[in-house]
Scaffold this active site. Structure first.
Site, short mmCIF file in Angstrom:
data_model
loop_
_atom_site.label_atom_id
_atom_site.label_comp_id
_atom_site.label_asym_id
_atom_site.label_seq_id
_atom_site.Cartn_x
_atom_site.Cartn_y
_atom_site.Cartn_z
N ASP A 3 0.81 -1.22 0.00
CA ASP A 3 0.00 0.00 0.00
C ASP A 3 0.85 1.27 0.00
O ASP A 3 0.65 2.16 0.84
CB ASP A 3 -0.94 0.02 1.21
CG ASP A 3 -1.70 -1.27 1.40
OD1 ASP A 3 -2.13 -1.84 0.38
OD2 ASP A 3 -1.88 -1.72 2.54
N GLU B 226 -11.41 0.99 -3.40
CA GLU B 226 -10.71 1.33 -2.16
C GLU B 226 -9.43 2.09 -2.51
O GLU B 226 -9.17 2.42 -3.67
CB GLU B 226 -10.36 0.05 -1.39
CG GLU B 226 -9.51 -0.92 -2.19
CD GLU B 226 -9.26 -2.25 -1.48
OE1 GLU B 226 -9.35 -2.29 -0.24
OE2 GLU B 226 -8.96 -3.24 -2.17
#
Length: 546
Positions: free
Chosen positions: A14, A187
């Protein structure tokens, strides 16, 4: 010059990338491992150095009791008005209908801190990021969770204005700005303002082989104002199964001083057993989700594209104006002569403290770990470990341990989570007293391999040496009573059991990667100490894999 993907090997997921003057920073997720958030820096995008762990105190991050793959999800790093801003999510539930999360904000004048007391933002959803508009207003953008079983749980991207005066979000301003495409699971949002447009970069498809990154844009931040980039996904490996880099998607955008553009995203590098198809299963990512960087170009209509196609490249042209940077060495040797843990080491959920042990104190030149709960304990656990960053490596240690019960154990472990790990360790049994055993936990099924044939430790032997040899698909354990002559145990373990992909088959939290490290257990409650004289992690080249 070329950058070689992944630029951050081993569990570094991420990525949130920014540039401050001529220096790049990447913040990555750490989940239940402490300290929280890893920040690497570079001036050339090729070579990276680990420079900071912002969430290094329980005041900033309290994960005691967090589930496996809970904790820090998708931190967002930004820089505005001479200040570093860090938004992070602490996730308390990973399985089931609910995702109980709390989003926080902390700031610092320097990447090395000090970081301010955290401001609690909300719990609307995870993957929150902060957008600084050019009019001075600030907005939190986040995935939105919906627990209702008759709705899709990923309920679009919500934007909420942040009041700088009160340092609080204004929930009355919250609105859904984007719902994603039919791929769903939208997301990981980040917004950038470029040439008069607001560009929204978001992940879809779940962080698996169906993962992808899409781009949408709008001229305002109004509700549902964003329109998706026409054509195929901006970045995906769904349709490139033969590419060594897979799972690309969730990430962020950065430009260079000279105006080149790059996109940092998570990725995985699967391998296969020899009897498996390369497409089904797609493979086993034992190094977890890593960080890759792709180069970006813009078309005449103002849309971004990955150079080399939406599957990305293993080798990417580096910035023309990059400044040479010296990369961290992946090899790690610690003789524990200092009072601090090496920055490559992590603990689970809580910081290394006197309850867990000490360094070069009660046992000079050693790491002392006090036996606490089992390797399945979410509260009191003495485990110090580092990421696997290589498919092929050796790791070894030298340990002094004198157990008086089978409830006391200490040794060397390869660990993914509480249900997926193995280790070689000293313990005690009724037949021989102190012995060496090897055990594995596979989907919660604990197996002792040696049992009554556990190896007796000779009388008067103060130390035992342990070694693990990891060779991509399999790994083994060895022991020695003199540190010179090692005996290989005839136990060959499948490394796939320590992969995201294997864990995903039975658990909702599968977001980290394999670790190797040192552990002490004494669930009798008597805290039997284990003294580790050194720890050595050695990455191997092809020619050294014997």
């Amino acid at each position: 010059m070329k950058l070689k993907n992944p630029v951050l090997p081993g569990f570094n997921a991420d990525p949130s990338i920014i540039r401050v003057a001529d220096t790049y920073y990447i913040a990555t997720s750490t989940f239940e491992w402490f300290p929280g958030v890893r920040i690497h820096t570079s001036k050339d995008l090729i070579n990276w150095q680990l420079v900071a762990h912002p969430l290094s105190t329980v005041d900033l991050l309290d994960m005691r009791g967090n589930p496996a793959s809970g904790g820090i999800w998708a931190p967002d790093l930004s820089y505005f008005d001479g200040t570093f801003w860090l938004v992070y999510t602490d996730t308390k539930i990973t399985d089931g209908a609910f995702k109980d999360v709390t989003n926080y904000l902390t700031t610092a004048p320097s990447i090395n801190g000090p970081w301010s007391a955290p401001i609690k933002l909300n719990g609307v959803g995870f993957d929150a990021s902060l957008f600084h508009d050019d009019d001075g207003r600030k907005y939190l953008i986040q995935q939105t969770w919906d627990h209702r079983e008759y709705r899709h749980p990923f309920n679009g991207i919500t934007l909420t204005e942040f009041d700088l005066t009160t340092k609080r979000l204004m929930p009355e301003t919250a609105r859904t700005i984007y719902r994603g495409t039919a791929v769903k699971l939208v997301e990981g949002p980040h917004i950038y303002k470029i040439a008069g447009y607001y560009y929204l970069f978001a992940a879809q498809g779940g962080t698996l082989y169906t993962h992808e990154e899409v781009v949408a844009r709008a001229t305002s931040l109004n509700a549902l104002a964003f329109e998706t980039q026409p054509g195929q996904a901006f970045l995906t490996n769904f349709d490139t199964p033969y590419h060594e880099i897979q799972k690309q998607g969730h990430g962020s955008l950065v430009n260079t001083p000279g105006g080149e553009w790059y996109y940092a995203s998570l990725c995985g590098r699967p391998w296969h057993h020899e009897n498996e198809s390369i497409t089904d299963p797609r493979g086993w990512c034992t190094l977890g989700r890593e960080t890759a960087i792709q180069k970006v170009e813009w078309d005449a209509h103002g849309w971004p594209h990955i150079i080399g196609g939406h599957g990305g490249l293993s080798e990417v042209d580096a910035p023309k104006d990059g400044i040479p940077t010296i990369a961290d060495k992946r090899n790690q040797y610690n003789n524990f002569d200092d009072a601090q843990l090496d920055h490559n080491f992590n603990t689970l959920r809580v910081p290394f403290d006197k309850k867990m042990g000490n360094i070069n104190d009660e046992a000079p030149g050693h790491l002392r770990l006090y036996g606490q709960g089992s390797l399945e304990n979410f509260f009191d656990l003495s485990l110090v470990a580092r990421r696997w960053q290589d498919f092929n490596f050796n790791a070894e240690t030298k340990v002094r341990f004198n157990p008086k019960t089978y409830q006391a154990m200490a040794g060397l472990t390869n660990y993914y989570n509480h249900q997926h790990y193995s280790w070689i360790f000293i313990t005690w049994n009724e037949l021989n007293g102190p012995v060496i055993e090897v055990a594995q936990n596979n989907r919660g099924q604990y197996t002792s391999f040696l049992k009554d044939d556990a190896i007796k430790i000779p009388d008067g032997c103060e130390y035992v040496w342990f070694r693990t040899k990891n060779r991509k698909q399999t790994y083994t354990y060895e022991y020695s009573f003199d540190g010179k002559s090692y005996i290989k145990l005839p136990i060959i373990l499948d490394a796939a059991i320590l992969s995201d992909d294997y864990v995903n088959q039975t658990m909702g939290g599968f977001f980290t990667g394999a670790f190797v490290g040192l552990a002490a257990v004494d669930y009798s409650g008597y805290r039997t100490p284990a003294d580790f004289d050194y720890f050595n992690y050695e990455a191997l080249e092809d020619r050294d894999r014997t």
